[in-house]
Design an enzyme around this catalytic site. Sequence first.
Site, PDB file in Angstrom:
ATOM      1  N   ARG A  31      -8.320  -7.118  -5.448  1.00 57.91           N
ATOM      2  CA  ARG A  31      -7.983  -6.660  -6.806  1.00 57.91           C
ATOM      3  C   ARG A  31      -8.634  -7.525  -7.890  1.00 57.91           C
ATOM      4  O   ARG A  31      -8.050  -7.745  -8.962  1.00 57.91           O
ATOM      5  CB  ARG A  31      -6.461  -6.688  -7.009  1.00 57.91           C
ATOM      6  CG  ARG A  31      -5.706  -5.587  -6.313  1.00 57.91           C
ATOM      7  CD  ARG A  31      -6.025  -4.237  -6.952  1.00 57.91           C
ATOM      8  NE  ARG A  31      -5.126  -3.209  -6.494  1.00 57.91           N
ATOM      9  CZ  ARG A  31      -5.253  -2.586  -5.324  1.00 57.91           C
ATOM     10  NH1 ARG A  31      -6.249  -2.879  -4.512  1.00 57.91           N
ATOM     11  NH2 ARG A  31      -4.396  -1.655  -4.976  1.00 57.91           N
TER      12      ARG A  31
ATOM     13  N   SER B 147       0.164   0.484  -9.198  1.00 60.40           N
ATOM     14  CA  SER B 147       0.875  -0.765  -8.881  1.00 60.40           C
ATOM     15  C   SER B 147       0.901  -1.641 -10.131  1.00 60.40           C
ATOM     16  O   SER B 147      -0.142  -1.937 -10.699  1.00 60.40           O
ATOM     17  CB  SER B 147       0.144  -1.535  -7.784  1.00 60.40           C
ATOM     18  OG  SER B 147       0.095  -0.787  -6.605  1.00 60.40           O
TER      19      SER B 147
ATOM     20  N   GLU C 113      -0.828  -6.416 -12.859  1.00 60.82           N
ATOM     21  CA  GLU C 113      -2.129  -5.860 -12.469  1.00 60.82           C
ATOM     22  C   GLU C 113      -2.850  -5.192 -13.642  1.00 60.82           C
ATOM     23  O   GLU C 113      -4.000  -5.547 -13.939  1.00 60.82           O
ATOM     24  CB  GLU C 113      -1.925  -4.882 -11.304  1.00 60.82           C
ATOM     25  CG  GLU C 113      -3.029  -4.937 -10.259  1.00 60.82           C
ATOM     26  CD  GLU C 113      -4.335  -4.371 -10.764  1.00 60.82           C
ATOM     27  OE1 GLU C 113      -5.312  -5.139 -10.815  1.00 60.82           O
ATOM     28  OE2 GLU C 113      -4.391  -3.185 -11.113  1.00 60.82           O
TER      29      GLU C 113
END
Length: 334
Positions: free
Chosen positions: A163, A231, A329
Site C-alpha cells: 500500500r 479500507s 489509508e
Amino acid sequence: MIIRNLDLQPHQTMACASQAEAAARVRSLAELREALAWAAVQGCPVRVLGEGSNVLAAERVDGLTLINEMVGLQVVRQSDTTVTVDVGSGINWHWWVRFSSAQGWHGLENLALIPGTVGAAPVQNIGAYGVEVEAFVEQVEALNLRSGEQRIFRHKDCAFSYRDSVFKGAERELWLITRVRFCLPFHFSPVLTYGPLQSLQNPTPRGLIDQVCQVRQQKLPNPWQMPNAGSFFTNPVVDQAQADALQKAFPGIPVFPAGQGRCKLAAGWLIDQAGWKGQSDPESGVGTWPQQALVIVNPQKRPRSDVLAFAERIQEAVEDRYEVRLEREPRLFG
Ligand code: EPU
C-alpha cells in the site's frame, strides 16, 4: 478551462461536502500544461484528483484541483510471452482490467472492481486477493506539477511496498501520473491462494474476474451507493515479538508473515473484535460497514471532520485494547 467553486462532493467516493476554489479537467498534456501555467500566474497550490476513491476532501480546497481525464492506450511491444502497453492515467481501473483480460493479456484479474483510475493504481500500489499491481508495472510516466519536468519512473524508482510507493511518500503531491506502462503475460496463471477463490477449479479469466467481483460485492459497499473510501486503515505491520504477545493474549488473531521477521495483522479483525463492527455515530451517521469493519461509510455525506472524528475513536479503541496504532489509508485532499 478553469472552473470556479466546483462542487467536489460528486468527485470523491466518500462524498464529503467539499468545494474546490478552482478546478480544471485535463484530457491531454497540452491541457495540463495550460492549467499549470494558469496556476503559476496565480501562485496557487495544485492538486490532482482521479476518481477520488482514496481521498478525504477538505470542505474548501484552495488553489487548483486538476481532474485527470487523460485517456489513450498504446501497445509498445510484444514478445512471444508478454505484451507491453502504455495506458492513460485517467482511464477507469476496472475497465482496464476487463479490457486487458479480454485481449488475452493477463495478471490483473484479481484486481477487478477496485474503484479509481489507472493513474491512482501505482500510487498506493493497489492490491487484493493475493496480487499487487506493482508485479505488472514496468514504468510510470509523470509530470512534475511545480517544474513541468516530465519523468519516467522505472519500477525500481517507484519504491513499491504494501500500500505504498514513492508517490505517497517522498514525492507526495509533486507529480501527476500521465501514463502507466504495464507488462502482461499472454499465459493465464491464476492466483487462487485467497480463501474464497480456492474453490475455483481451472477458472477462465472471465470466471476469475466474476468471482472476484462477487466476493467484493458481498463484503464491500458499492461506493456510488454508500459513500466510502475502501479500507480506511492499512493492515498494521508489527515485529515478531509483538505478534507473539498478541497471539497469546488474543487466541485466534490472524497474523500473516510480512517478510524480514515482520508480521501483518488484520485491521478489520482488530476493529471487529474491539466491538466496532457495524457501529455508527448516531449524530453524523458515520460508521463501519457491517460486512467489513475496515470500511468506514458516510451515508449522510458529512464533511471530512465527522469522518476523521469517528476514525479517531476507532484508532483509540484499537490502541487501548491491542497497543497497535492504526494508520489511515485514504489521503487528505486539501
Ligand atoms: N476480518 C474480521 N472482521 C472484519 C473484517 C475482517 O474478522 O470485519 C478478518 C477476516 O476474517 C480475515 C482478515 O480479517 O481473517 C482479513 O480480512 P479480509 O480478507 O477481508 O482482508 P483485509 O485485510 O481486511 C485487504 C485489503 C483489501 C482487499 C482484501 C482482499 C488492505 C488495507 N485492505 O483487506 O483492499 O480487498 O485484503 O485481498 O490491505 C482496499 O484497500 O480498499 C481494499 C478493499
